[in-house]
Motif scaffolding. Structure first.
Motif, mmCIF file in Angstrom:
data_model
loop_
_atom_site.group_PDB
_atom_site.id
_atom_site.type_symbol
_atom_site.label_atom_id
_atom_site.label_comp_id
_atom_site.label_asym_id
_atom_site.label_seq_id
_atom_site.Cartn_x
_atom_site.Cartn_y
_atom_site.Cartn_z
ATOM 1 N N LYS A 328 0.853 -1.184 0.000
ATOM 2 C CA LYS A 328 0.000 0.000 0.000
ATOM 3 C C LYS A 328 0.895 1.242 0.000
ATOM 4 N N PRO A 329 0.668 2.187 -0.925
ATOM 5 C CA PRO A 329 1.487 3.409 -0.958
ATOM 6 C C PRO A 329 0.963 4.444 0.035
ATOM 7 N N VAL A 330 1.700 4.630 1.120
ATOM 8 C CA VAL A 330 1.289 5.493 2.230
ATOM 9 C C VAL A 330 1.880 6.890 2.020
ATOM 10 N N VAL A 331 1.015 7.909 2.031
ATOM 11 C CA VAL A 331 1.434 9.276 1.718
ATOM 12 C C VAL A 331 1.544 10.101 2.991
ATOM 13 N N HIS A 332 2.673 10.791 3.139
ATOM 14 C CA HIS A 332 2.879 11.718 4.255
ATOM 15 C C HIS A 332 3.200 13.104 3.716
ATOM 16 N N GLY A 333 2.776 14.116 4.458
ATOM 17 C CA GLY A 333 3.078 15.496 4.108
ATOM 18 C C GLY A 333 3.966 16.136 5.145
ATOM 19 N N CYS A 334 3.784 17.432 5.348
ATOM 20 C CA CYS A 334 4.634 18.161 6.300
ATOM 21 C C CYS A 334 4.390 17.750 7.744
ATOM 22 N N GLY A 335 3.326 16.989 7.982
ATOM 23 C CA GLY A 335 3.115 16.477 9.330
ATOM 24 C C GLY A 335 4.279 15.623 9.794
ATOM 25 N N GLY A 336 4.950 14.983 8.847
ATOM 26 C CA GLY A 336 6.126 14.200 9.207
ATOM 27 C C GLY A 336 7.204 15.048 9.832
ATOM 28 N N PHE A 337 7.352 16.278 9.329
ATOM 29 C CA PHE A 337 8.363 17.164 9.899
ATOM 30 C C PHE A 337 8.016 17.512 11.343
ATOM 31 N N LEU A 338 6.732 17.821 11.599
ATOM 32 C CA LEU A 338 6.318 18.150 12.969
ATOM 33 C C LEU A 338 6.551 16.969 13.903
ATOM 34 N N ALA A 339 6.271 15.747 13.424
ATOM 35 C CA ALA A 339 6.464 14.557 14.253
ATOM 36 C C ALA A 339 7.934 14.364 14.595
ATOM 37 N N VAL A 340 8.814 14.539 13.619
ATOM 38 C CA VAL A 340 10.251 14.402 13.867
ATOM 39 C C VAL A 340 10.740 15.522 14.777
ATOM 40 N N ALA A 341 10.227 16.731 14.560
ATOM 41 C CA ALA A 341 10.625 17.859 15.407
ATOM 42 C C ALA A 341 10.264 17.585 16.860
ATOM 43 N N LYS A 342 9.073 17.041 17.073
ATOM 44 C CA LYS A 342 8.656 16.715 18.432
ATOM 45 C C LYS A 342 9.546 15.630 19.033
ATOM 46 N N ASP A 343 9.823 14.580 18.252
ATOM 47 C CA ASP A 343 10.627 13.466 18.763
ATOM 48 C C ASP A 343 12.068 13.875 19.043
ATOM 49 N N TYR A 344 12.676 14.573 18.089
ATOM 50 C CA TYR A 344 14.113 14.836 18.162
ATOM 51 C C TYR A 344 14.450 16.105 18.934
ATOM 52 N N TYR A 345 13.499 17.027 19.037
ATOM 53 C CA TYR A 345 13.816 18.306 19.648
ATOM 54 C C TYR A 345 13.306 18.392 21.081
ATOM 55 N N VAL A 346 12.100 17.884 21.312
ATOM 56 C CA VAL A 346 11.506 17.976 22.641
ATOM 57 C C VAL A 346 11.634 16.653 23.391
ATOM 58 N N GLN A 347 11.314 15.540 22.713
ATOM 59 C CA GLN A 347 11.212 14.258 23.401
ATOM 60 C C GLN A 347 12.583 13.612 23.599
ATOM 61 N N ARG A 348 13.275 13.316 22.512
ATOM 62 C CA ARG A 348 14.568 12.629 22.631
ATOM 63 C C ARG A 348 15.714 13.616 22.761
ATOM 64 N N VAL A 349 15.561 14.758 22.172
ATOM 65 C CA VAL A 349 16.517 15.840 22.264
ATOM 66 C C VAL A 349 17.864 15.493 21.645
ATOM 67 N N THR A 350 17.929 15.588 20.342
ATOM 68 C CA THR A 350 19.223 15.601 19.670
ATOM 69 C C THR A 350 19.638 17.059 19.517
ATOM 70 N N ASN A 351 20.918 17.295 19.425
ATOM 71 C CA ASN A 351 21.382 18.670 19.310
ATOM 72 C C ASN A 351 22.531 18.750 18.319
ATOM 73 N N LYS A 352 23.099 19.921 18.206
ATOM 74 C CA LYS A 352 24.124 20.167 17.189
ATOM 75 C C LYS A 352 25.422 19.422 17.471
ATOM 76 N N ASN A 353 25.542 18.855 18.649
ATOM 77 C CA ASN A 353 26.751 18.090 18.962
ATOM 78 C C ASN A 353 26.571 16.594 18.740
ATOM 79 N N ASP A 354 25.373 16.177 18.329
ATOM 80 C CA ASP A 354 25.096 14.757 18.167
ATOM 81 C C ASP A 354 25.583 14.242 16.821
#
Length: 699
Positions: A328-354
């Motif tokens: 099945k071809p699953v389509v994602h839009g800019c919501g993917g960016f918000l999800a990654v931003a939440k995971d990597y910036y607030v939840q898991r917190v990657t930073n410029k030194n990672d």
């Protein structure tokens, strides 16, 4: 499935009370023998990593902002999670601001929660933005990408250089007529070129899709025919796990049988190849010739223009495994960016030194996530090939060489490492490594033991959970919470997740099916070509109306609140009404020194009675005989119950797996039950002949 993490809760209970027997695992009829005993066992789950309680700087800042702006009382992660699901609109509006989304026009509405989730309500209506522009926000001389591999010398690219490369690719695409809504595809090993091509295509408003480079041309065509890509970027050859992979024969067939392709762009990895070797590939050219198209007569490259599009404009098309039919071809839009931003910036917190190690080629949803994480200014090590078994310490050598801070390894690889003693030595410091995640298939309790006992004691090792359909992690970890053996710590922020029984009732401490109750920007926009969304609704909302269904079983620990993924609901075994997962059998059988691997599925007779068939792959030097069969039967009976003992135990010479390392249980179930099946995603299709002559289950 992007993340499919699993460990049997029965194993947890048996670890504490070995003689404990579960009478039933049907979510409708599950009756716990003694709730006090069960609670005590839940309480006794071993803690593998204990938090010091300190939040990350970003999470602390985000939580403080929520408290001050909304007057919320938030002391713990669970308080923050509750606020996020109770105030979904406000939460995602704050994530938009917190991630500093670049847009030419801000949204006028976050989402209308009165629209049922199955009707696919739109997120951030009115916004105009570009996904690639947000990923490419960093433009400086810091290292963005480090390219290496089994046969590649290390090459680096700064953020400025990445931006310039994307501009060149975009200029060439535009001159060849690529426009908003066109589909651009990748069928290529894990390299920098598809990153540049994807960001360039998305900057124009084209849609990016990909197929894993190890699958065959028919499997690729089964995917790409659904979306009709205009252009394809690929490679002539590469090395994977010390094996030479020749791509051109496969590309020839794809180009011939896919009329939508107007250009096939080939990365020349074999420097000794003659230029005419691709002459018989329709509409093909080498990458250098393609890029030359983008250069003006004066030697300049047109500036990169980011088309401003709606939040719901398609960005990525990924594919389900196709185990139960065509992908099945699953389509994602800019919501993917918000999800990654939440995971990597607030939840898991990657930073410029990672520094992150990316082993995912185009075609895995994790590739999209890794590339998107560049918005944080992190450093990605792009590895072409398979680094695990080139030597017993190769992966640990990479950790120290590149100062990796985050590592992701599939549990099937961890199993092999454990059995082969592929562990760090005294020369390895692993000092940089802070977070270690495993996924893509079952993460078993012994995987936790292996990492904490043999790799690094003070590391945060855990699992997370999601799927191809949901961008980002639905179940994850938080640094303020402990890691329990075999459990995923918590739902992600704003993930309104439940385990429900077959009637749709939320259950805790009992087996249930994972669902999401509220919409998320990380959910798909649609299935490509599903004009009236009928297939989408039937696939994900028909079983539990109003709730998005993953198709996975889990148990929520009532004491720790952790989640134990039990397995696919459609791979569950239920002989005589006793319901259990194949992982229970594997956790016992695969420990045998005689057994290299195993696969356990159901077989039916005409009356639809069910019996369990166990296939075992015997290690070299051992024999499959009645003595081994009896040993397996008695051990399963003693460790689980007599109801778990397979009715039939057979030898097989191979076990079929997909490219994620996941055993193809459903496919084998179809073969032995004489049902139609699709073998496109099997990485070793020759293994299937081992299951064609299984004796029928007579009434």
């Amino acid at each position: 499935m992007l993340y499919d993490y699993d460990s049997s809760w029965i194993l947890l209970l048996n670890a504490c009370t070995p003689n404990f027997i579960i009478p039933s695992l049907n979510p409708n009829t599950l009756k716990l023998v003694n709730m006090d005993t069960i609670s005590k066992n839940f309480e006794n789950v071993p803690i593998m990593w204990q938090s010091d309680g300190q939040e990350s700087v970003n999470q602390k800042r985000f939580k403080k902002h929520i408290q001050e702006k909304y007057g919320a009382k938030i002391d713990t992660y669970w308080d923050l999670h509750k606020w996020s699901v109770d105030h979904l609109v406000e939460f995602w509006a704050e994530i938009w601001d917190f991630a500093e989304i670049i847009c030419s026009q801000k949204f006028r509405k976050v989402i209308d929660l009165d629209v049922p989730m199955s009707d696919m309500p739109l997120w951030f209506e009115g916004a105009k933005l570009n996904y690639a522009e947000n990923v490419l926000r960093n433009r400086d001389d810091r290292i963005a990408l480090i390219m290496t591999g089994e046969e590649r010398e290390k090459v680096t690219a700064t953020y400025n250089e990445v931006y310039e490369k994307v501009a060149l690719y975009a200029a060439a695409f535009r001159k060849l007529g690529v426009k908003v809504g066109d589909v651009i595809a990748g069928y290529i090993s894990n390299r920098e070129e598809p990153i540049y091509a994807m960001l360039a295509a998305v900057s124009i408003g084209a849609v990016w899709t990909g197929a894993l480079p190890l699958i065959g041309p028919d499997a690729v065509l089964n995917r790409f025919r659904l979306v009709k890509p205009k252009m394809l970027i690929t490679i002539d050859r590469f090395r994977n796990n010390s094996v030479e992979v020749q791509m051109l024969p496969k590309v020839r067939k794809i180009a011939e049988d896919l009329p939508s392709l107007e250009k096939v762009i080939i990365v020349k990895n074999n420097k000794k190849s003659e230029d005419n070797v691709i002459n018989d590939i329709r509409n093909s050219c080498y990458l250098d010739d393609f890029l030359q198209i983008g250069i003006e007569k004066d030697g300049s490259v047109p500036p990169l223009v980011f088309e401003q599009l709606s939040f719901s404009h398609p960005v990525f098309i990924n594919y389900t495994s196709g185990t139960t039919g065509l992908p099945k071809p699953v389509v994602h839009g800019c919501g993917g960016f918000l999800a990654v931003a939440k995971d990597y910036y607030v939840q898991r917190v990657t930073n410029k030194n990672d520094t992150l190690l990316s082993l995912s080629p185009v075609g895995w949803a994790s590739w999209n996530i890794f590339v998107t994480s560049m918005f944080r200014g992190t450093k990605l090590v792009i590895y072409e090939g398979t680094p695990y078994f080139l030597s017993p310490t190769y992966i640990w050598d990479l950790v120290d060489e590149f100062k990796l801070t985050n590592l992701f390894i599939a549990p099937s690889v961890l199993d092999i490492m454990e059995k082969g003693n592929y562990v760090p030595t005294e020369k390895h410091s692993l000092e940089s490594l802070e977070t270690f995640i495993s996924g893509t298939s079952i993460v078993k309790p012994n995987n936790y033991n292996f990492v904490y006992n043999k790799v690094k004691k003070d590391i945060l090792f855990t699992s997370a959970y999601g799927c191809t359909e949901v961008f980002g992690a639905s179940l994850t970890f938080d640094r303020t919470l402990p890691v329990y053996r075999g459990e995923i710590s918590c739902p992600g922020l704003a993930v309104d997740l439940e385990c429900v029984d077959e009637s749709g009732k939320h259950v805790v401490g009992e087996l249930g099916e994972i669902v999401i109750k509220q919409s998320s920007p990380g959910l798909p926009l649609c299935l490509w070509g599903d004009k009236f969304h009928s297939q989408f609704k039937e696939t994900y909302f028909s079983k539990y109306p109003g709730k998005f269904c993953y198709g996975d079983l889990a148990i929520i620990n009532p004491v720790t609140k952790g989640i134990i993924i039990y397995g696919r609901s459609d791979e569950t075994l239920k002989p005589g009404g006793w319901r259990f997962g194949s992982s229970e059998i594997y956790n016992i059988v695969n420990i045998f020194p005689e057994i290299q691997d195993s696969l356990c599925v159901s077989q039916y007779n005409k009356a639809r009675d069910e019996r369990v068939v166990l296939f075992v792959l015997v290690r070299t030097g051992y024999s499959f005989d009645e003595e081994l069969i009896e040993k397996i039967r008695s051990t399963i009976k003693n460790e689980l119950s007599e109801h778990h003992v397979p009715a039939l135990i057979l030898e097989t010479k191979a076990i079929p797996h997909n490219l994620n390392g996941k055993k193809m249980e459903i496919l084998v179930k179809k073969i032995i039950n004489k049902m139609p099946y699709n073998a496109d995603t099997v990485i070793n299709p020759e293994s299937l002949k081992n299951f064609e002559n299984v004796p029928p289950y007579e009434d």
